[in-house]
Design a protein around this motif. Sequence first.
Motif, PDB file in Angstrom:
ATOM      1  N   VAL A  39      42.632  36.011  48.359  1.00 10.53           N
ATOM      2  CA  VAL A  39      42.487  37.383  47.898  1.00 10.53           C
ATOM      3  C   VAL A  39      41.004  37.692  47.769  1.00 10.53           C
ATOM      4  CG1 VAL A  39      44.710  37.516  46.719  1.00 10.53           C
ATOM      5  CG2 VAL A  39      42.712  36.683  45.476  1.00 10.53           C
ATOM      6  N   ASN A  40      40.692  38.962  47.817  1.00  9.89           N
ATOM      7  CA  ASN A  40      39.312  39.404  47.755  1.00  9.89           C
ATOM      8  C   ASN A  40      38.999  39.863  46.328  1.00  9.89           C
ATOM      9  OD1 ASN A  40      37.196  41.667  47.965  1.00  9.89           O
ATOM     10  ND2 ASN A  40      37.033  40.618  49.930  1.00  9.89           N
ATOM     11  N   ILE A  41      37.964  39.307  45.749  1.00  7.69           N
ATOM     12  CA  ILE A  41      37.597  39.634  44.371  1.00  7.69           C
ATOM     13  C   ILE A  41      37.183  41.101  44.245  1.00  7.69           C
ATOM     14  CG2 ILE A  41      35.991  39.108  42.490  1.00  7.69           C
ATOM     15  CD1 ILE A  41      38.203  36.973  43.065  1.00  7.69           C
ATOM     16  N   LYS A  42      36.507  41.626  45.244  1.00  9.78           N
ATOM     17  CA  LYS A  42      36.094  43.038  45.189  1.00  9.78           C
ATOM     18  C   LYS A  42      37.301  43.976  45.254  1.00  9.78           C
ATOM     19  CE  LYS A  42      31.419  42.331  46.851  1.00  9.78           C
ATOM     20  NZ  LYS A  42      31.403  40.878  46.950  1.00  9.78           N
ATOM     21  N   ASP A  43      38.314  43.625  46.055  1.00 13.32           N
ATOM     22  CA  ASP A  43      39.565  44.387  46.029  1.00 13.32           C
ATOM     23  C   ASP A  43      40.159  44.335  44.623  1.00 13.32           C
ATOM     24  OD1 ASP A  43      39.563  45.098  48.750  1.00 13.32           O
ATOM     25  OD2 ASP A  43      40.960  43.509  49.335  1.00 13.32           O
ATOM     26  N   GLY A  44      40.170  43.138  44.027  1.00 17.00           N
ATOM     27  CA  GLY A  44      40.733  42.963  42.694  1.00 17.00           C
ATOM     28  C   GLY A  44      40.019  43.800  41.652  1.00 17.00           C
ATOM     29  N   TYR A  45      38.692  43.835  41.724  1.00 22.42           N
ATOM     30  CA  TYR A  45      37.931  44.651  40.774  1.00 22.42           C
ATOM     31  C   TYR A  45      38.328  46.121  40.901  1.00 22.42           C
ATOM     32  CZ  TYR A  45      34.349  47.434  38.668  1.00 22.42           C
ATOM     33  OH  TYR A  45      33.715  48.398  37.923  1.00 22.42           O
ATOM     34  N   ALA A  46      38.379  46.624  42.126  1.00 23.47           N
ATOM     35  CA  ALA A  46      38.715  48.036  42.339  1.00 23.47           C
ATOM     36  C   ALA A  46      40.138  48.338  41.885  1.00 23.47           C
ATOM     37  CB  ALA A  46      38.537  48.401  43.812  1.00 23.47           C
ATOM     38  N   LEU A  47      41.066  47.441  42.147  1.00 22.67           N
ATOM     39  CA  LEU A  47      42.449  47.647  41.726  1.00 22.67           C
ATOM     40  C   LEU A  47      42.565  47.741  40.210  1.00 22.67           C
ATOM     41  CD1 LEU A  47      44.177  45.240  44.257  1.00 22.67           C
ATOM     42  CD2 LEU A  47      44.695  47.678  44.026  1.00 22.67           C
ATOM     43  N   GLN A  48      41.947  46.819  39.495  1.00 19.68           N
ATOM     44  CA  GLN A  48      42.069  46.843  38.034  1.00 19.68           C
ATOM     45  C   GLN A  48      41.363  48.060  37.450  1.00 19.68           C
ATOM     46  OE1 GLN A  48      39.518  46.079  35.447  1.00 19.68           O
ATOM     47  NE2 GLN A  48      37.986  46.186  37.076  1.00 19.68           N
ATOM     48  N   LEU A  49      40.256  48.487  38.053  1.00 18.00           N
ATOM     49  CA  LEU A  49      39.563  49.688  37.571  1.00 18.00           C
ATOM     50  C   LEU A  49      40.414  50.932  37.819  1.00 18.00           C
ATOM     51  CD1 LEU A  49      37.067  50.927  36.245  1.00 18.00           C
ATOM     52  CD2 LEU A  49      36.042  51.082  38.540  1.00 18.00           C
ATOM     53  N   ALA A  50      41.046  50.992  38.974  1.00 12.21           N
ATOM     54  CA  ALA A  50      41.918  52.133  39.285  1.00 12.21           C
ATOM     55  C   ALA A  50      43.075  52.216  38.284  1.00 12.21           C
ATOM     56  CB  ALA A  50      42.441  52.026  40.717  1.00 12.21           C
ATOM     57  N   VAL A  51      43.633  51.067  37.925  1.00 12.42           N
ATOM     58  CA  VAL A  51      44.700  51.048  36.917  1.00 12.42           C
ATOM     59  C   VAL A  51      44.169  51.610  35.601  1.00 12.42           C
ATOM     60  CG1 VAL A  51      46.150  49.540  35.482  1.00 12.42           C
ATOM     61  CG2 VAL A  51      46.019  49.155  37.949  1.00 12.42           C
ATOM     62  N   LYS A  52      42.997  51.146  35.176  1.00 10.42           N
ATOM     63  CA  LYS A  52      42.403  51.614  33.920  1.00 10.42           C
ATOM     64  C   LYS A  52      42.141  53.121  33.945  1.00 10.42           C
ATOM     65  CE  LYS A  52      39.994  47.358  32.678  1.00 10.42           C
ATOM     66  NZ  LYS A  52      38.668  46.705  32.657  1.00 10.42           N
ATOM     67  N   LYS A  53      41.832  53.650  35.106  1.00 14.00           N
ATOM     68  CA  LYS A  53      41.509  55.071  35.233  1.00 14.00           C
ATOM     69  C   LYS A  53      42.750  55.936  35.430  1.00 14.00           C
ATOM     70  CE  LYS A  53      37.085  54.845  34.793  1.00 14.00           C
ATOM     71  NZ  LYS A  53      36.398  55.525  33.703  1.00 14.00           N
ATOM     72  N   GLN A  69      53.097  37.950  42.592  1.00 17.96           N
ATOM     73  CA  GLN A  69      53.432  38.606  41.324  1.00 17.96           C
ATOM     74  C   GLN A  69      52.344  38.352  40.281  1.00 17.96           C
ATOM     75  OE1 GLN A  69      56.555  40.192  41.405  1.00 17.96           O
ATOM     76  NE2 GLN A  69      56.210  41.146  39.436  1.00 17.96           N
ATOM     77  N   THR A  70      51.952  37.105  40.132  1.00 11.89           N
ATOM     78  CA  THR A  70      50.959  36.718  39.133  1.00 11.89           C
ATOM     79  C   THR A  70      49.617  37.385  39.394  1.00 11.89           C
ATOM     80  OG1 THR A  70      52.068  34.598  38.818  1.00 11.89           O
ATOM     81  CG2 THR A  70      49.783  34.740  38.079  1.00 11.89           C
ATOM     82  N   ARG A  71      49.160  37.364  40.644  1.00 15.22           N
ATOM     83  CA  ARG A  71      47.856  37.951  40.991  1.00 15.22           C
ATOM     84  C   ARG A  71      47.800  39.425  40.620  1.00 15.22           C
ATOM     85  NH1 ARG A  71      42.563  38.477  41.434  1.00 15.22           N
ATOM     86  NH2 ARG A  71      41.921  39.849  43.103  1.00 15.22           N
ATOM     87  N   PHE A  72      48.777  40.188  41.043  1.00 18.01           N
ATOM     88  CA  PHE A  72      48.689  41.631  40.853  1.00 18.01           C
ATOM     89  C   PHE A  72      49.048  42.057  39.429  1.00 18.01           C
ATOM     90  CE2 PHE A  72      48.856  41.000  45.436  1.00 18.01           C
ATOM     91  CZ  PHE A  72      47.602  41.532  45.729  1.00 18.01           C
ATOM     92  N   GLU A  73      49.907  41.317  38.760  1.00 19.75           N
ATOM     93  CA  GLU A  73      50.157  41.583  37.334  1.00 19.75           C
ATOM     94  C   GLU A  73      48.878  41.357  36.533  1.00 19.75           C
ATOM     95  OE1 GLU A  73      53.432  39.121  36.102  1.00 19.75           O
ATOM     96  OE2 GLU A  73      54.922  40.581  36.803  1.00 19.75           O
ATOM     97  N   SER A  74      48.095  40.339  36.897  1.00 24.08           N
ATOM     98  CA  SER A  74      46.853  40.050  36.170  1.00 24.08           C
ATOM     99  C   SER A  74      45.839  41.176  36.301  1.00 24.08           C
ATOM    100  CB  SER A  74      46.238  38.728  36.652  1.00 24.08           C
ATOM    101  OG  SER A  74      45.624  38.878  37.920  1.00 24.08           O
ATOM    102  N   LEU A  75      46.010  42.032  37.303  1.00 25.89           N
ATOM    103  CA  LEU A  75      45.121  43.182  37.495  1.00 25.89           C
ATOM    104  C   LEU A  75      45.671  44.442  36.829  1.00 25.89           C
ATOM    105  CD1 LEU A  75      44.232  42.578  41.251  1.00 25.89           C
ATOM    106  CD2 LEU A  75      42.855  41.999  39.233  1.00 25.89           C
ATOM    107  N   GLY A  76      46.820  44.316  36.176  1.00 25.78           N
ATOM    108  CA  GLY A  76      47.405  45.444  35.471  1.00 25.78           C
ATOM    109  C   GLY A  76      48.420  46.237  36.273  1.00 25.78           C
ATOM    110  N   ILE A  77      48.755  45.763  37.465  1.00 24.98           N
ATOM    111  CA  ILE A  77      49.711  46.466  38.314  1.00 24.98           C
ATOM    112  C   ILE A  77      51.121  46.078  37.881  1.00 24.98           C
ATOM    113  CG2 ILE A  77      50.524  46.796  40.688  1.00 24.98           C
ATOM    114  CD1 ILE A  77      47.607  46.111  41.557  1.00 24.98           C
ATOM    115  N   LYS A  78      51.942  47.083  37.649  1.00 27.90           N
ATOM    116  CA  LYS A  78      53.305  46.845  37.176  1.00 27.90           C
ATOM    117  C   LYS A  78      54.350  46.943  38.284  1.00 27.90           C
ATOM    118  CE  LYS A  78      52.384  48.543  32.485  1.00 27.90           C
ATOM    119  NZ  LYS A  78      51.109  47.961  32.430  1.00 27.90           N
ATOM    120  N   ASP A  79      54.072  47.744  39.287  1.00 31.46           N
ATOM    121  CA  ASP A  79      55.055  47.982  40.354  1.00 31.46           C
ATOM    122  C   ASP A  79      54.753  47.087  41.550  1.00 31.46           C
ATOM    123  OD1 ASP A  79      56.483  50.013  38.925  1.00 31.46           O
ATOM    124  OD2 ASP A  79      54.807  51.354  39.330  1.00 31.46           O
TER     125      ASP A  79
END
Length: 174
Positions: A39-53, A69-79
């Motif tokens: 996985v790309n850390i920069k993608d992860g940063y943008a994903l978690q920021l988008a969730v926060k926003k 499941q674990t990776r994307f849940e850790s970024l705050g993604i529920k769906d």
Amino acid sequence: MSGINYDLSKIKGFVFDVDGVLSPSTIPLGEDGYPRRMVNIKDGYALQLAVKKGYRIAIITGGKGIAIQTRFESLGIKDIYTGASKKLPILKEWLSKENLSPEEVAFMGDDIPDLQCLRHVGLPCAPYDACWEAKETAAYISKFSGGYGCGRDIIEQTMKAQGKWMSDAEAFGW
């Protein structure tokens, strides 16, 4: 200025495939026969920021496994929809659940199983190394390949266009 030829002020949600989009299309297999995704850390940063926003985000992938499941849940993604052999019905259900119109959503996919979803949303996007059919369908082709920042590319451009990228202290943390 964005390189995306779409009114980005409309975008309220993002939907991503995993393999070939948020992970490179080449996946090593472990000795146990299970794929190991990068996985790309920069993608992860943008994903978690988008969730926060407040953006709505969904993952719809044919891939399976607890790591997704674990990776994307850790970024705050529920769906997170894994093992999706038919993606369009899942996308339509998600749009309804989130009360979003197709015009308010960007979908990024890279291969044949993603074509119906690409055709259904307002902003269809593809990574640089997507298959020809996905590129032909996409309104925007990222300059980044799958797994190498293409997810961040569309999130960042959208958030910048909406004045939400690095707009407050929340941007400077995880």
